[in-house]
Design a protein around this motif. Structure first.
Motif, mmCIF file in Angstrom:
data_model
loop_
_atom_site.group_PDB
_atom_site.id
_atom_site.type_symbol
_atom_site.label_atom_id
_atom_site.label_comp_id
_atom_site.label_asym_id
_atom_site.label_seq_id
_atom_site.Cartn_x
_atom_site.Cartn_y
_atom_site.Cartn_z
ATOM 1 N N LYS A 1 0.838 -1.212 0.000
ATOM 2 C CA LYS A 1 0.000 0.000 0.000
ATOM 3 C C LYS A 1 0.867 1.254 0.000
ATOM 4 O O LYS A 1 0.589 2.197 -0.742
ATOM 5 N N MET A 2 1.918 1.265 0.798
ATOM 6 C CA MET A 2 2.810 2.422 0.850
ATOM 7 C C MET A 2 3.500 2.632 -0.497
ATOM 8 O O MET A 2 3.571 3.748 -1.003
ATOM 9 N N ARG A 3 3.965 1.551 -1.091
ATOM 10 C CA ARG A 3 4.626 1.651 -2.405
ATOM 11 C C ARG A 3 3.647 2.134 -3.474
ATOM 12 O O ARG A 3 4.006 2.904 -4.351
ATOM 13 N N GLY A 4 2.414 1.666 -3.405
ATOM 14 C CA GLY A 4 1.394 2.100 -4.355
ATOM 15 C C GLY A 4 1.131 3.591 -4.254
ATOM 16 O O GLY A 4 1.064 4.294 -5.271
ATOM 17 N N VAL A 5 0.991 4.085 -3.029
ATOM 18 C CA VAL A 5 0.770 5.524 -2.816
ATOM 19 C C VAL A 5 1.971 6.326 -3.319
ATOM 20 O O VAL A 5 1.813 7.331 -4.017
ATOM 21 N N ASN A 6 3.170 5.870 -2.978
ATOM 22 C CA ASN A 6 4.374 6.588 -3.421
ATOM 23 C C ASN A 6 4.504 6.590 -4.938
ATOM 24 O O ASN A 6 4.858 7.610 -5.538
ATOM 25 N N MET A 7 4.218 5.458 -5.562
ATOM 26 C CA MET A 7 4.310 5.363 -7.008
ATOM 27 C C MET A 7 3.275 6.268 -7.676
ATOM 28 O O MET A 7 3.590 6.980 -8.637
ATOM 29 N N ALA A 8 2.063 6.268 -7.172
ATOM 30 C CA ALA A 8 1.020 7.128 -7.741
ATOM 31 C C ALA A 8 1.410 8.598 -7.622
ATOM 32 O O ALA A 8 1.252 9.362 -8.581
ATOM 33 N N SER A 9 1.943 8.984 -6.484
ATOM 34 C CA SER A 9 2.362 10.378 -6.283
ATOM 35 C C SER A 9 3.479 10.755 -7.245
ATOM 36 O O SER A 9 3.463 11.832 -7.841
#
Length: 129
Positions: free
Chosen positions: A104-112
């Motif tokens: 989830k953290m990686r997904g948020v960071n990647m989207a940002s």
């Protein structure tokens, strides 16, 4: 059905298949994905298995640059917010654990990062015209 944590390639496949199954049907971002990917969903899913296997399981099966195919998409913050929402809910519905939280953290960071880069290139194009 919540599985403890993401530990195998089968877990990655379950996550990716479930997530993109929801994406394809979503009213906001489904049309963007479906238009871009068209009939190449099996290839896209295979790439996503390798990407997340590399990121989460540290089994280096993915090589490449994930950003370039997204560079010219006509998307904004609302599209990325929806992507994050679907991704987070998918992870939470399937897994509990350290790697689930990391996903989830990686997904948020990647989207940002993707949104930032898309807007940067969009602004750059405006100034060079």
């Amino acid at each position: 059905m919540v599985i403890l944590d993401i530990t195998t390639i089968e877990d990655i496949k379950l996550l990716v298949n479930t997530f993109y199954g929801k994406i394809q049907k979503d009213d906001l971002i489904g049309p963007i994905f479906n238009e871009k990917i068209q009939g190449r969903w099996p290839e896209h899913l295979e790439t996503m298995y390798k990407f997340w296997q590399t990121i989460l399981l540290e089994q280096h099966t993915y090589s490449g640059s994930p950003f370039p195919p997204h560079k010219h998409l006509s998307v904004n913050q609302s599209h990325f917010n929806r992507w994050i929402e679907i991704f987070t809910k998918t992870v939470d519905s399937l897994f509990i654990g350290i790697l689930a939280e990391e996903a989830k953290m990686r997904g948020v960071n990647m989207a940002s990062m993707f949104l930032y880069k898309i807007e940067y290139f969009r602004d750059l194009q405006k100034t060079t015209k």
